[in-house]
Design an enzyme around this catalytic site. Sequence first.
Site, PDB file in Angstrom:
ATOM      1  N   SER A  24      32.955  43.930  42.101  1.00 38.32           N
ATOM      2  CA  SER A  24      33.484  44.765  41.012  1.00 38.32           C
ATOM      3  C   SER A  24      33.699  43.995  39.715  1.00 38.32           C
ATOM      4  CB  SER A  24      34.793  45.431  41.449  1.00 38.32           C
ATOM      5  OG  SER A  24      35.741  44.435  41.809  1.00 38.32           O
ATOM      6  N   ASN A  33      33.069  49.342  43.287  1.00 35.04           N
ATOM      7  CA  ASN A  33      34.174  49.154  44.209  1.00 35.04           C
ATOM      8  C   ASN A  33      33.579  49.164  45.617  1.00 35.04           C
ATOM      9  OD1 ASN A  33      36.275  49.606  46.036  1.00 35.04           O
ATOM     10  ND2 ASN A  33      37.454  50.767  44.528  1.00 35.04           N
ATOM     11  N   ALA A  34      33.793  48.098  46.353  1.00 35.07           N
ATOM     12  CA  ALA A  34      33.156  47.970  47.662  1.00 35.07           C
ATOM     13  C   ALA A  34      33.584  49.086  48.626  1.00 35.07           C
ATOM     14  CB  ALA A  34      33.466  46.604  48.267  1.00 35.07           C
ATOM     15  N   PHE A  69      31.932  42.118  48.491  1.00 40.29           N
ATOM     16  CA  PHE A  69      32.921  41.261  47.812  1.00 40.29           C
ATOM     17  C   PHE A  69      32.271  39.886  47.595  1.00 40.29           C
ATOM     18  CE2 PHE A  69      35.147  44.216  50.614  1.00 40.29           C
ATOM     19  CZ  PHE A  69      36.061  44.830  49.778  1.00 40.29           C
ATOM     20  N   CYS A 107      41.837  36.793  53.931  1.00 40.85           N
ATOM     21  CA  CYS A 107      42.456  35.563  53.416  1.00 40.85           C
ATOM     22  C   CYS A 107      43.935  35.786  53.082  1.00 40.85           C
ATOM     23  CB  CYS A 107      41.688  35.010  52.223  1.00 40.85           C
ATOM     24  SG  CYS A 107      41.572  36.153  50.851  1.00 40.85           S
ATOM     25  N   ARG A 127      29.422  29.970  55.050  1.00 39.94           N
ATOM     26  CA  ARG A 127      28.174  30.283  54.340  1.00 39.94           C
ATOM     27  C   ARG A 127      26.982  29.592  55.013  1.00 39.94           C
ATOM     28  NH1 ARG A 127      31.602  30.411  49.347  1.00 39.94           N
ATOM     29  NH2 ARG A 127      31.411  28.157  49.190  1.00 39.94           N
TER      30      ARG A 127
HETATM   31  N1  SAH Z   1      32.415  35.678  49.334  1.00 40.57           N
HETATM   32  C1  SAH Z   1      32.713  35.053  48.067  1.00 40.57           C
HETATM   33  C2  SAH Z   1      34.181  35.097  47.715  1.00 40.57           C
HETATM   34  C3  SAH Z   1      34.750  36.488  47.653  1.00 40.57           C
HETATM   35  S1  SAH Z   1      36.314  36.582  46.877  1.00 40.57           S
HETATM   36  C4  SAH Z   1      32.168  33.638  48.063  1.00 40.57           C
HETATM   37  O1  SAH Z   1      31.733  33.134  49.127  1.00 40.57           O
HETATM   38  O2  SAH Z   1      32.148  33.008  47.006  1.00 40.57           O
HETATM   39  C5  SAH Z   1      36.560  38.290  46.775  1.00 40.57           C
HETATM   40  C6  SAH Z   1      35.782  38.988  45.657  1.00 40.57           C
HETATM   41  O3  SAH Z   1      36.007  40.387  45.778  1.00 40.57           O
HETATM   42  C7  SAH Z   1      36.201  38.616  44.249  1.00 40.57           C
HETATM   43  O4  SAH Z   1      35.077  38.151  43.551  1.00 40.57           O
HETATM   44  C8  SAH Z   1      36.698  39.925  43.627  1.00 40.57           C
HETATM   45  O5  SAH Z   1      36.322  40.084  42.266  1.00 40.57           O
HETATM   46  C9  SAH Z   1      36.004  40.953  44.469  1.00 40.57           C
HETATM   47  N2  SAH Z   1      36.662  42.268  44.580  1.00 40.57           N
HETATM   48  C10 SAH Z   1      37.985  42.529  44.636  1.00 40.57           C
HETATM   49  N3  SAH Z   1      38.216  43.823  44.864  1.00 40.57           N
HETATM   50  C11 SAH Z   1      36.984  44.424  44.951  1.00 40.57           C
HETATM   51  C12 SAH Z   1      36.548  45.761  45.187  1.00 40.57           C
HETATM   52  N4  SAH Z   1      37.428  46.746  45.408  1.00 40.57           N
HETATM   53  N5  SAH Z   1      35.236  45.996  45.234  1.00 40.57           N
HETATM   54  C13 SAH Z   1      34.337  45.003  45.032  1.00 40.57           C
HETATM   55  N6  SAH Z   1      34.692  43.708  44.814  1.00 40.57           N
HETATM   56  C14 SAH Z   1      36.003  43.429  44.775  1.00 40.57           C
END
Ligand code: SAH
Length: 401
Positions: A257, A284-285, A234, A345, A218
């Site tokens: 999401s 949904n991403a 996400f 991850c 970050r």
């Molecule tokens: N980048 C973030 C951590 C991401 S963790 C940080 O630095 O804090 C992954 C995230 O993706 C989670 O919050 C989860 O809710 C979300 N997620 C899971 N599947 C998803 C989808 N299909 N579309 C959008 N978000 C999603």
Amino acid sequence: MRPAGAPEAGRRPRRGPVLRLKRGRERARSHPWIFKGDVADVSAVDPGAAVTVVDAAGRFVGRGDYNPRPGLCCRILTRDDEALDAAFLERRLGDAVARRISGGVPALGRLAWSEADGLPGLVVDRYASVLVVQCGTLGMARRRREVEAALGRVVGELPVFNKDEDGPAKLEGFEPAHGWAGRPGPATVEVDEAGVGFTLALGVGHKTGLYLDQRENRRRVAGLAADRDVLDAFCYTGGFACHALRGGARRAVLIESSPEALAGARRNLELNGVAERAEIVAANAFDELRRLERAGARFGLVVLDPPPFARSRTQLEAAVRGYKEINLRAMRLLERGGSLLTFSCSHHVSQARFEELCRDAAADAGARLQMVAPLTQASDHPVVLTIPETRYLSGLLLQAM
Ligand code: SAH
């Protein structure tokens, strides 16, 4: 050198119940995991109690917690002939904290990480004035009080919040602890991550509150973001977007999401005074990336930080297809000179496999990208050479040429 009191090679260990390994199961000398199939026999022992591990010839290997319930039935905590008592925990926690210290115990970060710190089944995270503890094995859950006491001596008397995960607790057969260990602390805490503020409500959300493993990445985003349009896909509670906007990004689009995570993102954007330059998309991403591509959108910085698509080896190929698809879309959304920070991850997806799937995505997208740097988990999630499972975050920083 072995400390005084440790048995010389070949001598028989003295104390307590014993787990004897099958011949040829020597991996336990360098790796803490013992599976049921590795065990020749084990003496009568309470689930979660400590056993002395010996090889087929009866030579001392180490001492660990035994649980007959999961397939991974024993995790070694020490290779010395020492008791797994309060003094041991204090030494181990002290060592873990000492490895991370630069001018005092860090105010934000992971203080102890399970196998990587010689404390299988225990995670300790610090969020400013609060410690969050996660027990993932029956053995560690049984020592919870001792862990709390040891933390008091090593870190200081901070309120401790227990946040065990349900999955491991079920597998290991203990009641997951949720809530304050003793004296209650604040309902919410505000933390400072390199000048960016995050609020979190104790007990709410993923992990122990924040994805601490992405802290260093970050910060990197903050340095790349000036005058860019940023896409944080996400986004969870908006960590990358907050850093990018504070680093001078023109605007940011956040995709997530989970409504709970989005509420956190909104709070964090406001806390940092950048909400008016942010657009939050609850979606949904996969769908949103496709939609943005069709709409001809372009970004100067894209972050893809999805959840683990492969939780087991059998899901690997489906996971790779998922990662490839989102990377292909992200590459098409990048403007020339733009940066893509992309992650997996899933620890089943190695860095090499991740690079290969990104290469395939770039070929299909017709994108020419410079490999600027590999990316991985923050250094307070240490990778131990003999425990490859400790490395789980694969990533790349790519730049569109
Ligand atoms: N980048 C973030 C951590 C991401 S963790 C940080 O630095 O804090 C992954 C995230 O993706 C989670 O919050 C989860 O809710 C979300 N997620 C899971 N599947 C998803 C989808 N299909 N579309 C959008 N978000 C999603």
